[in-house]
Design a protein around this motif. Structure first.
Motif, mmCIF file in Angstrom:
data_model
loop_
_atom_site.group_PDB
_atom_site.id
_atom_site.type_symbol
_atom_site.label_atom_id
_atom_site.label_comp_id
_atom_site.label_asym_id
_atom_site.label_seq_id
_atom_site.Cartn_x
_atom_site.Cartn_y
_atom_site.Cartn_z
ATOM 1 N N GLN A 107 -11.142 -4.482 -3.866
ATOM 2 C CA GLN A 107 -10.863 -5.861 -3.495
ATOM 3 C C GLN A 107 -10.921 -6.083 -1.992
ATOM 4 O O GLN A 107 -10.025 -6.698 -1.428
ATOM 5 C CB GLN A 107 -9.482 -6.274 -3.992
ATOM 6 C CG GLN A 107 -9.379 -6.380 -5.480
ATOM 7 C CD GLN A 107 -7.988 -6.786 -5.886
ATOM 8 O OE1 GLN A 107 -7.122 -5.956 -6.060
ATOM 9 N NE2 GLN A 107 -7.775 -8.074 -6.022
ATOM 10 N N LEU B 32 -3.841 -9.140 -4.912
ATOM 11 C CA LEU B 32 -4.352 -7.934 -4.261
ATOM 12 C C LEU B 32 -3.605 -6.748 -4.866
ATOM 13 O O LEU B 32 -2.375 -6.709 -4.832
ATOM 14 C CB LEU B 32 -4.109 -8.000 -2.750
ATOM 15 C CG LEU B 32 -4.524 -6.810 -1.905
ATOM 16 C CD1 LEU B 32 -6.019 -6.523 -2.057
ATOM 17 C CD2 LEU B 32 -4.185 -7.057 -0.445
ATOM 18 N N ARG B 33 -4.346 -5.809 -5.452
ATOM 19 C CA ARG B 33 -3.726 -4.652 -6.103
ATOM 20 C C ARG B 33 -4.068 -3.380 -5.333
ATOM 21 O O ARG B 33 -5.204 -3.180 -4.918
ATOM 22 C CB ARG B 33 -4.212 -4.496 -7.531
ATOM 23 C CG ARG B 33 -3.567 -3.282 -8.216
ATOM 24 C CD ARG B 33 -4.027 -3.050 -9.641
ATOM 25 N NE ARG B 33 -3.852 -4.240 -10.441
ATOM 26 C CZ ARG B 33 -4.841 -4.773 -11.191
ATOM 27 N NH1 ARG B 33 -6.017 -4.229 -11.222
ATOM 28 N NH2 ARG B 33 -4.601 -5.844 -11.901
ATOM 29 N N PHE B 34 -3.037 -2.518 -5.188
ATOM 30 C CA PHE B 34 -3.218 -1.208 -4.581
ATOM 31 C C PHE B 34 -3.031 -0.142 -5.646
ATOM 32 O O PHE B 34 -2.107 -0.211 -6.456
ATOM 33 C CB PHE B 34 -2.225 -0.990 -3.437
ATOM 34 C CG PHE B 34 -2.526 -1.844 -2.252
ATOM 35 C CD1 PHE B 34 -3.417 -1.410 -1.289
ATOM 36 C CD2 PHE B 34 -1.959 -3.089 -2.115
ATOM 37 C CE1 PHE B 34 -3.729 -2.201 -0.202
ATOM 38 C CE2 PHE B 34 -2.256 -3.889 -1.033
ATOM 39 C CZ PHE B 34 -3.146 -3.445 -0.074
ATOM 40 N N SER C 22 -11.821 -12.509 -1.954
ATOM 41 C CA SER C 22 -12.121 -11.090 -2.074
ATOM 42 C C SER C 22 -13.280 -10.839 -3.006
ATOM 43 O O SER C 22 -13.641 -11.680 -3.830
ATOM 44 C CB SER C 22 -10.898 -10.325 -2.591
ATOM 45 O OG SER C 22 -10.666 -10.633 -3.949
ATOM 46 N N ARG D 169 0.840 -1.210 0.000
ATOM 47 C CA ARG D 169 0.000 0.000 0.000
ATOM 48 C C ARG D 169 0.875 1.260 0.000
ATOM 49 O O ARG D 169 0.651 2.193 -0.768
ATOM 50 C CB ARG D 169 -0.919 -0.028 1.224
ATOM 51 C CG ARG D 169 -1.884 1.112 1.293
ATOM 52 C CD ARG D 169 -2.795 0.938 2.500
ATOM 53 N NE ARG D 169 -3.827 1.951 2.489
ATOM 54 C CZ ARG D 169 -4.235 2.600 3.556
ATOM 55 N NH1 ARG D 169 -3.702 2.351 4.737
ATOM 56 N NH2 ARG D 169 -5.175 3.510 3.468
ATOM 57 N N GLY E 290 -7.767 -0.486 1.906
ATOM 58 C CA GLY E 290 -6.459 -1.091 2.105
ATOM 59 C C GLY E 290 -6.058 -1.236 3.553
ATOM 60 O O GLY E 290 -4.929 -1.617 3.850
ATOM 61 N N THR F 163 -7.362 -0.351 -2.348
ATOM 62 C CA THR F 163 -7.329 -1.559 -3.166
ATOM 63 C C THR F 163 -8.123 -1.281 -4.439
ATOM 64 O O THR F 163 -8.832 -0.279 -4.529
ATOM 65 C CB THR F 163 -7.964 -2.759 -2.439
ATOM 66 O OG1 THR F 163 -9.356 -2.530 -2.292
ATOM 67 C CG2 THR F 163 -7.313 -3.005 -1.090
ATOM 68 N N THR G 209 1.035 -4.564 -7.048
ATOM 69 C CA THR G 209 0.307 -5.817 -6.873
ATOM 70 C C THR G 209 1.040 -6.728 -5.902
ATOM 71 O O THR G 209 2.264 -6.815 -5.919
ATOM 72 C CB THR G 209 0.125 -6.516 -8.234
ATOM 73 O OG1 THR G 209 -0.686 -5.693 -9.065
ATOM 74 C CG2 THR G 209 -0.541 -7.868 -8.086
#
Length: 186
Positions: free
Chosen positions: A136, A125-127, A118, A53, A161, A133, A64
């Protein structure tokens, strides 16, 4: 007794008391490494999420976090093998050769598992650059090799996040999920 030592009876009573206390303490000490292992696995994911993050905000680019070994992302339920944090400007959730690896995490102890569930059902998990996020929100579920529910742990991730650790709110020794139900390992 004349004050110079203990009698045989006093010594035997002291040894009996010490033996009883040791018998009660031994099971707790035997479970300690397993508790520490589950806590360490969850803390490793908390650190990885926080790092990913922060990196997204710092680099002003999508970052990611995916299950991975040898620098390549794996399938959805392969988190126990390790993880990778990388800049993902094309946002495909896979590490391409020109994308920068920011960090890698080692795998878990043999037999232990880590699951990610998710919204949007992605295996990663993508920030985004703002630190959120990519819609997600979800959770990571840690399951020990033997499936012992008292050692299972859950890390809940919201859409912003932020993370929080699921707690045992009813005192039965098993943590509850976001809906208040005891967690179970698959």
């Amino acid at each position: 007794m004349d004050g110079r030592g203990f009698s045989l009876v006093e010594l035997l009573v002291a040894l009996a008391v010490a033996s009883i206390l040791l018998a009660f303490a031994t099971p707790s000490f035997q479970a300690l490494p397993r508790v520490q292992r589950s806590t360490a696995a969850l803390n490793q994911m908390i650190g990885a999420i926080s790092f990913a993050r922060s990196a997204a905000v710092l680099h002003r680019a999508p970052v990611t976090l995916c299950p991975a070994t040898a620098g390549q992302c794996l399938g959805k339920d392969q988190w126990h093998r390790g993880a990778l944090i990388f800049r993902d400007p094309n946002q495909n959730g896979l590490r391409d050769s020109e994308e920068t690896v920011l960090s890698a995490l080692p795998g878990l102890t043999e037999g232990d598992r880590l699951y990610w569930r998710s919204f949007r059902n992605r295996g990663y998990l993508r920030f985004m650059p703002a630190g959120y996020t990519h819609w997600q929100n979800g959770h990571f579920l840690y399951c020990p090799a033997d499936g012992d529910a008292t050692l299972a742990r859950m890390l809940i991730v919201n859409a912003q996040g932020r993370t929080r650790v699921a707690r045992d709110t009813d005192g039965d020794g098993v943590v509850e999920n976001a809906r208040g139900r005891p967690i179970t390992c698959p």
